[in-house]
Design a protein around this motif. Structure first.
Motif, PDB file in Angstrom:
ATOM      1  N   VAL A 180       0.852  -1.194   0.000  1.00  0.00           N
ATOM      2  CA  VAL A 180       0.000   0.000   0.000  1.00  0.00           C
ATOM      3  C   VAL A 180       0.886   1.241   0.000  1.00  0.00           C
ATOM      4  CG1 VAL A 180      -1.691   1.326   1.324  1.00  0.00           C
ATOM      5  CG2 VAL A 180      -1.911  -1.169   1.169  1.00  0.00           C
ATOM      6  N   GLN A 181       0.534   2.184  -0.831  1.00  0.00           N
ATOM      7  CA  GLN A 181       1.210   3.486  -0.843  1.00  0.00           C
ATOM      8  C   GLN A 181       0.147   4.559  -0.593  1.00  0.00           C
ATOM      9  OE1 GLN A 181       1.659   1.462  -3.898  1.00  0.00           O
ATOM     10  NE2 GLN A 181       3.093   0.371  -2.574  1.00  0.00           N
ATOM     11  N   LEU A 182       0.554   5.585   0.137  1.00  0.00           N
ATOM     12  CA  LEU A 182      -0.357   6.671   0.482  1.00  0.00           C
ATOM     13  C   LEU A 182       0.211   7.997   0.000  1.00  0.00           C
ATOM     14  CD1 LEU A 182      -1.197   5.670   4.170  1.00  0.00           C
ATOM     15  CD2 LEU A 182      -2.483   5.117   2.116  1.00  0.00           C
ATOM     16  N   GLN A 183      -0.641   8.813  -0.603  1.00  0.00           N
ATOM     17  CA  GLN A 183      -0.253  10.134  -1.081  1.00  0.00           C
ATOM     18  C   GLN A 183      -1.178  11.156  -0.438  1.00  0.00           C
ATOM     19  OE1 GLN A 183       2.359  10.965  -3.262  1.00  0.00           O
ATOM     20  NE2 GLN A 183       1.837  13.050  -2.660  1.00  0.00           N
ATOM     21  N   ALA A 184      -0.592  11.979   0.425  1.00  0.00           N
ATOM     22  CA  ALA A 184      -1.369  12.994   1.128  1.00  0.00           C
ATOM     23  C   ALA A 184      -1.222  14.349   0.453  1.00  0.00           C
ATOM     24  CB  ALA A 184      -0.922  13.085   2.577  1.00  0.00           C
ATOM     25  N   SER A 185      -2.272  15.152   0.571  1.00  0.00           N
ATOM     26  CA  SER A 185      -2.240  16.502   0.008  1.00  0.00           C
ATOM     27  C   SER A 185      -3.263  17.371   0.720  1.00  0.00           C
ATOM     28  CB  SER A 185      -2.531  16.462  -1.491  1.00  0.00           C
ATOM     29  OG  SER A 185      -3.827  15.930  -1.725  1.00  0.00           O
ATOM     30  N   GLY A 186      -3.172  18.684   0.483  1.00  0.00           N
ATOM     31  CA  GLY A 186      -4.207  19.587   0.954  1.00  0.00           C
ATOM     32  C   GLY A 186      -3.835  20.528   2.083  1.00  0.00           C
ATOM     33  N   GLY A 187      -2.623  20.446   2.600  1.00  0.00           N
ATOM     34  CA  GLY A 187      -2.237  21.345   3.663  1.00  0.00           C
ATOM     35  C   GLY A 187      -2.044  22.761   3.149  1.00  0.00           C
ATOM     36  N   GLY A 188      -1.773  23.670   4.080  1.00  0.00           N
ATOM     37  CA  GLY A 188      -1.530  25.038   3.688  1.00  0.00           C
ATOM     38  C   GLY A 188      -1.606  25.988   4.864  1.00  0.00           C
ATOM     39  N   LEU A 189      -1.616  27.273   4.529  1.00  0.00           N
ATOM     40  CA  LEU A 189      -1.699  28.339   5.531  1.00  0.00           C
ATOM     41  C   LEU A 189      -3.116  28.896   5.524  1.00  0.00           C
ATOM     42  CD1 LEU A 189      -0.460  30.448   7.490  1.00  0.00           C
ATOM     43  CD2 LEU A 189       0.165  31.780   5.460  1.00  0.00           C
ATOM     44  N   VAL A 190      -3.711  28.989   6.696  1.00  0.00           N
ATOM     45  CA  VAL A 190      -5.081  29.474   6.796  1.00  0.00           C
ATOM     46  C   VAL A 190      -5.210  30.324   8.049  1.00  0.00           C
ATOM     47  CG1 VAL A 190      -5.876  27.423   8.041  1.00  0.00           C
ATOM     48  CG2 VAL A 190      -7.508  28.750   6.693  1.00  0.00           C
ATOM     49  N   GLN A 191      -6.113  31.274   8.012  1.00  0.00           N
ATOM     50  CA  GLN A 191      -6.347  32.121   9.179  1.00  0.00           C
ATOM     51  C   GLN A 191      -7.212  31.389  10.208  1.00  0.00           C
ATOM     52  OE1 GLN A 191      -8.073  35.797   7.763  1.00  0.00           O
ATOM     53  NE2 GLN A 191      -6.073  36.646   7.260  1.00  0.00           N
ATOM     54  N   ALA A 226      -4.754   9.550  -0.699  1.00  0.00           N
ATOM     55  CA  ALA A 226      -5.107   8.572  -1.721  1.00  0.00           C
ATOM     56  C   ALA A 226      -4.268   7.317  -1.544  1.00  0.00           C
ATOM     57  CB  ALA A 226      -4.893   9.157  -3.104  1.00  0.00           C
ATOM     58  N   ALA A 227      -4.923   6.181  -1.520  1.00  0.00           N
ATOM     59  CA  ALA A 227      -4.248   4.900  -1.353  1.00  0.00           C
ATOM     60  C   ALA A 227      -4.145   4.186  -2.684  1.00  0.00           C
ATOM     61  CB  ALA A 227      -5.003   4.040  -0.346  1.00  0.00           C
ATOM     62  N   SER A 228      -3.040   3.476  -2.853  1.00  0.00           N
ATOM     63  CA  SER A 228      -2.849   2.657  -4.050  1.00  0.00           C
ATOM     64  C   SER A 228      -2.143   1.376  -3.643  1.00  0.00           C
ATOM     65  CB  SER A 228      -2.043   3.417  -5.105  1.00  0.00           C
ATOM     66  OG  SER A 228      -0.769   3.769  -4.614  1.00  0.00           O
ATOM     67  N   GLY A 229      -2.160   0.412  -4.538  1.00  0.00           N
ATOM     68  CA  GLY A 229      -1.522  -0.863  -4.229  1.00  0.00           C
ATOM     69  C   GLY A 229      -2.535  -1.870  -3.706  1.00  0.00           C
ATOM     70  N   SER A 230      -2.182  -2.558  -2.637  1.00  0.00           N
ATOM     71  CA  SER A 230      -3.015  -3.648  -2.094  1.00  0.00           C
ATOM     72  C   SER A 230      -4.142  -3.086  -1.243  1.00  0.00           C
ATOM     73  CB  SER A 230      -2.148  -4.597  -1.283  1.00  0.00           C
ATOM     74  OG  SER A 230      -1.102  -5.131  -2.067  1.00  0.00           O
ATOM     75  N   ILE A 231      -5.090  -2.440  -1.898  1.00  0.00           N
ATOM     76  CA  ILE A 231      -6.182  -1.769  -1.195  1.00  0.00           C
ATOM     77  C   ILE A 231      -6.981  -2.747  -0.341  1.00  0.00           C
ATOM     78  CG2 ILE A 231      -8.220  -0.317  -1.478  1.00  0.00           C
ATOM     79  CD1 ILE A 231      -5.620   0.981  -2.356  1.00  0.00           C
ATOM     80  N   TRP A 266       2.460   4.557   6.381  1.00  0.00           N
ATOM     81  CA  TRP A 266       2.371   6.014   6.548  1.00  0.00           C
ATOM     82  C   TRP A 266       2.494   6.726   5.205  1.00  0.00           C
ATOM     83  CZ3 TRP A 266       1.054   8.013  11.151  1.00  0.00           C
ATOM     84  CH2 TRP A 266       1.241   7.220  12.282  1.00  0.00           C
ATOM     85  N   GLY A 267       1.752   7.804   5.080  1.00  0.00           N
ATOM     86  CA  GLY A 267       1.949   8.707   3.969  1.00  0.00           C
ATOM     87  C   GLY A 267       2.920   9.801   4.386  1.00  0.00           C
ATOM     88  N   GLN A 268       3.297  10.634   3.426  1.00  0.00           N
ATOM     89  CA  GLN A 268       4.165  11.744   3.782  1.00  0.00           C
ATOM     90  C   GLN A 268       3.345  12.794   4.512  1.00  0.00           C
ATOM     91  OE1 GLN A 268       2.529  11.725   1.062  1.00  0.00           O
ATOM     92  NE2 GLN A 268       2.382  13.742   0.145  1.00  0.00           N
ATOM     93  N   GLY A 269       3.954  13.607   5.281  1.00  0.00           N
ATOM     94  CA  GLY A 269       3.240  14.617   6.039  1.00  0.00           C
ATOM     95  C   GLY A 269       2.835  15.795   5.159  1.00  0.00           C
ATOM     96  N   THR A 270       1.795  16.479   5.595  1.00  0.00           N
ATOM     97  CA  THR A 270       1.385  17.715   4.935  1.00  0.00           C
ATOM     98  C   THR A 270       1.205  18.784   6.017  1.00  0.00           C
ATOM     99  OG1 THR A 270      -0.193  18.731   3.385  1.00  0.00           O
ATOM    100  CG2 THR A 270      -1.097  17.118   4.928  1.00  0.00           C
ATOM    101  N   GLN A 271       1.814  19.942   5.797  1.00  0.00           N
ATOM    102  CA  GLN A 271       1.846  20.985   6.813  1.00  0.00           C
ATOM    103  C   GLN A 271       0.545  21.776   6.822  1.00  0.00           C
ATOM    104  OE1 GLN A 271       4.484  21.947   9.078  1.00  0.00           O
ATOM    105  NE2 GLN A 271       2.828  23.211   9.924  1.00  0.00           N
ATOM    106  N   VAL A 272      -0.021  21.929   8.013  1.00  0.00           N
ATOM    107  CA  VAL A 272      -1.164  22.810   8.228  1.00  0.00           C
ATOM    108  C   VAL A 272      -0.716  23.901   9.194  1.00  0.00           C
ATOM    109  CG1 VAL A 272      -3.469  23.018   9.222  1.00  0.00           C
ATOM    110  CG2 VAL A 272      -2.902  21.044   7.802  1.00  0.00           C
ATOM    111  N   THR A 273      -0.826  25.141   8.765  1.00  0.00           N
ATOM    112  CA  THR A 273      -0.442  26.275   9.601  1.00  0.00           C
ATOM    113  C   THR A 273      -1.638  27.203   9.746  1.00  0.00           C
ATOM    114  OG1 THR A 273       1.847  26.143   8.827  1.00  0.00           O
ATOM    115  CG2 THR A 273       1.155  28.198   9.880  1.00  0.00           C
ATOM    116  N   VAL A 274      -2.006  27.459  10.997  1.00  0.00           N
ATOM    117  CA  VAL A 274      -3.143  28.337  11.282  1.00  0.00           C
ATOM    118  C   VAL A 274      -2.591  29.594  11.949  1.00  0.00           C
ATOM    119  CG1 VAL A 274      -5.399  28.568  12.369  1.00  0.00           C
ATOM    120  CG2 VAL A 274      -4.586  26.310  11.608  1.00  0.00           C
ATOM    121  N   SER A 275      -2.644  30.686  11.226  1.00  0.00           N
ATOM    122  CA  SER A 275      -2.040  31.912  11.728  1.00  0.00           C
ATOM    123  C   SER A 275      -2.678  33.119  11.057  1.00  0.00           C
ATOM    124  CB  SER A 275      -0.535  31.896  11.464  1.00  0.00           C
ATOM    125  OG  SER A 275       0.052  33.133  11.837  1.00  0.00           O
TER     126      SER A 275
END
Length: 114
Positions: free
Chosen positions: A1-12, A22-27, A104-113
């Motif tokens: 299984v491979q995992l691809q994370a996305s969607g982080g960012g900077l938000v107020q 998103a998962a791929s491989g041996s689902i 584990w998937g890779q991390g995605t940074q969420v910053t609230v500031s």
């Protein structure tokens, strides 16, 4: 299984983000998927998990603000983050609990500031 994370960012504060994993491989081997987060200098914290049957669990700190869901056609898990607070700032990691162990998937940074 491979995992691809996305969607982080900077938000107020008070804003929203949606994370995707998103998962791929041996689902077929996946029992549950979810998200941890780790803030600087802090231990990794379980945020939310969703089982293959759709049962969900949340950390007390995010209940009522975050929503986890899954699209079984796209093999993707989503985490909707609403009413974000500065203390939600962290690297968010998606994971899959498989019959062969945790992936584990890779991390995605969420910053609230402001």
């Amino acid at each position: 299984v491979q995992l691809q994370a996305s969607g982080g960012g900077l938000v107020q504060p008070g804003g929203s983000l949606r994370l995707s994993c998103a998962a791929s491989g041996s689902i077929f081997s996946i029992n549950a998927m979810g998200w941890y987060r780790q803030a600087p200098g802090m231990q990794r914290e379980l945020v939310s998990v969703i089982s293959s049957g759709g049962s969900t669990n949340y950390a007390d700190s995010v209940k009522g603000r975050f929503t986890i869901s899954r699209d079984n056609v796209k093999n993707t898990v989503y985490l909707q983050l609403n009413s974000l607070k500065p203390e939600d700032t962290a690297v968010y990691y998606c994971f899959a609990n498989t019959i062969r162990g945790i992936v584990w998937g890779q991390g995605t940074q969420v910053t609230v500031s402001s």
